[in-house]
Design a protein around this motif. Structure first.
Motif, mmCIF file in Angstrom:
data_model
loop_
_atom_site.group_PDB
_atom_site.id
_atom_site.type_symbol
_atom_site.label_atom_id
_atom_site.label_comp_id
_atom_site.label_asym_id
_atom_site.label_seq_id
_atom_site.Cartn_x
_atom_site.Cartn_y
_atom_site.Cartn_z
ATOM 1 N N ALA A 1 -4.742 5.916 10.791
ATOM 2 C CA ALA A 1 -5.535 4.700 10.636
ATOM 3 C C ALA A 1 -6.251 4.372 11.933
ATOM 4 O O ALA A 1 -5.695 4.520 13.019
ATOM 5 N N ALA A 2 -7.497 3.917 11.810
ATOM 6 C CA ALA A 2 -8.262 3.453 12.967
ATOM 7 C C ALA A 2 -9.115 2.271 12.512
ATOM 8 O O ALA A 2 -9.905 2.399 11.574
ATOM 9 N N THR A 3 -8.927 1.118 13.164
ATOM 10 C CA THR A 3 -9.668 -0.078 12.763
ATOM 11 C C THR A 3 -10.088 -0.869 13.996
ATOM 12 O O THR A 3 -9.380 -0.889 15.002
ATOM 13 N N PHE B 1 -4.237 -0.787 6.111
ATOM 14 C CA PHE B 1 -3.863 0.474 5.461
ATOM 15 C C PHE B 1 -2.821 1.286 6.229
ATOM 16 O O PHE B 1 -2.686 2.488 5.996
ATOM 17 N N ASN B 2 -2.086 0.654 7.132
ATOM 18 C CA ASN B 2 -1.095 1.407 7.900
ATOM 19 C C ASN B 2 0.021 1.970 7.024
ATOM 20 O O ASN B 2 0.478 3.100 7.241
ATOM 21 N N TYR B 3 0.484 1.200 6.049
ATOM 22 C CA TYR B 3 1.523 1.709 5.142
ATOM 23 C C TYR B 3 0.975 2.869 4.311
ATOM 24 O O TYR B 3 1.659 3.871 4.085
ATOM 25 N N PHE C 1 0.805 -1.213 0.000
ATOM 26 C CA PHE C 1 0.000 0.000 0.000
ATOM 27 C C PHE C 1 0.842 1.268 0.000
ATOM 28 O O PHE C 1 0.290 2.369 -0.102
ATOM 29 N N SER C 2 2.135 1.148 0.112
ATOM 30 C CA SER C 2 3.051 2.245 -0.170
ATOM 31 C C SER C 2 3.632 2.000 -1.553
ATOM 32 O O SER C 2 4.152 0.913 -1.825
#
Length: 298
Positions: A205-207, A194-196, A128-129
Motif C-alpha cells: 500500500a502507498a497513500t 486498504f492496508n488490511y 477489507f480482509s
C-alpha cells in the motif's frame, strides 16, 4: 344494536392490538453501509436494518444531523464499526444519548496499527480482509440472537451460509491478484483504507493521506507522505493509481499527472455503492474493486 356493534368493535381491537405489538419487527441501526449489509445477511426479513450513512458518504468526516438522534432512538440494537472509523465516535455518542445498546463489530479482529502514529491506534478498515469480515458477521449474529433468541437457528443458518460465501470470496481474490506480476502489486489510493486488503492479498500500500480523511491523530496529508507516494510509484513503475468513491479525487489526480501514471478507476473504500449498482453489497464491492485493480495493474 349500536352498543352491541361498539362492544364487538372494541373486542376486535383488544384482540388485534397485541398482534400488532407482537408482529413489530425489531430495528437495527448501523453506522456504515458495510455493517448494514452484514446485518441484513444475518437477519433476512426478520428485522429492519437501517444505516446512518448513505452510499458514498465518508464516516471520518460525517457530522451528526438532527434526524440521526431520532433514527437511533427507534433502534432495538445499534451497530458500529468501531476503532474510531466513525469520526469523533459519532455513532457511539448517538447510541449513548438515546440509551440504545451498541455493539462494536470490529471487536475480535486481528488489528493493524495505524501507520506513522506512535500511539497504539488500531486501523479501523478491518473489513477489507474477508477473514475480519467474518468476525463482523459473527459479532452481529451473536448480538441479534441475544435480542431475539426465539429465532436463533435462523440467524445461525444465514450467518453460516454467508461465512461460506466469504471464504469463497477470499479464495477468489487470491487467485485474481496472482494475475498481477509481483513487482507491480503496489496499490496507490487516496488514503490508508486498504492496508488490511494489501496484507491479506499480497500487495504493497502507498497513500498520500493517513488512515483518516478527518482531523484525527495520524491523519491528513504531509509533504513527506506525498513525496513518498510519488517515489513509490516511480520506483515500482506502477501502471495506475486509484481514486475512492467516498474521497475527493483531486489530490490523487494531481499525483497521477506528476508521476505520469493513469487513473486505474474508482474503488469502493469507506462506503459501498448505491442501490442498483454492482457495489451495493459487501461481496459486490470487493468483487468490483478486485476486478478494477487487476485490470489496471496486470
Amino acid at each position: 344494536m349500536f352498543l352491541r356493534l361498539l362492544s364487538a368493535l372494541l373486542l376486535g381491537l383488544s384482540l388485534f392490538g397485541p398482534l400488532v405489538a407482537e408482529d413489530r419487527k425489531p430495528v437495527i441501526v448501523c453506522s456504515t453501509t458495510q455493517v448494514a449489509d452484514f446485518a441484513r445477511q444475518v437477519v433476512g426479513d426478520r428485522m429492519i436494518v437501517k444505516s446512518v450513512l448513505a452510499a458514498g458518504q465518508d464516516p471520518h468526516l460525517y457530522e451528526k444531523k438532527p434526524g440521526d438522534a431520532q433514527l437511533v432512538s427507534t433502534a432495538d440494537l445499534c451497530l458500529e464499526n468501531g476503532w474510531h472509523l466513525e469520526g469523533n465516535d459519532w455513532m457511539r455518542k448517538l447510541a449513548e444519548q438515546s440509551g440504545r445498546p451498541l455493539v462494536t463489530c470490529v471487536e475480535g479482529c486481528k488489528s493493524l496499527k495505524v501507520p506513522g502514529v506512535e500511539q497504539a491506534m488500531h486501523d479501523p478498515h478491518a473489513w477489507f480482509s474477508c477473514t475480519n469480515a467474518a468476525t463482523y458477521v459473527r459479532n452481529i449474529r451473536d448480538a441479534v440472537i441475544k435480542i431475539d433468541p426465539e429465532h436463533a437457528e435462523e440467524y445461525r443458518s444465514r450467518a453460516a451460509l454467508y461465512l461460506d460465501e466469504l471464504r469463497t470470496l477470499h479464495s477468489w481474490i487470491l487467485r485474481e491478484i496472482n494475475k498481477i506480476p509481483v513487482e507491480q502489486r503496489v496499490l496507490v489510493t487516496s488514503h490508508d483504507a486498504f492496508n488490511y486488503f494489501c496484507q491479506a492479498y499480497g500487495l504493497k500500500a502507498a497513500t498520500p493521506v493517513g488512515w483518516s480523511t478527518g482531523n484525527e491523530i495520524g491523519a491528513g496529508i504531509t509533504p513527506e507522505r506525498r513525496q513518498e507516494t510519488i517515489d513509490s510509484i516511480l520506483q515500482h513503475k506502477v501502471k495506475a493509481i486509484f481514486v475512492e468513491t467516498s474521497v475527493n479525487p483531486t489530490m490523487v489526480r494531481e499525483i497521477a499527472r506528476e508521476a505520469h501514471v493513469e487513473i486505474g478507476g474508482e474503488l469502493y473504500s469507506d462506503s459501498m455503492g448505491a442501490e442498483g449498482t454492482a457495489g451495493e453489497t459487501y461481496i459486490g464491492m470487493m468483487r468490483e474493486n478486485v476486478i478494477t485493480i487487476v485490470q489496471a495493474l496486470r
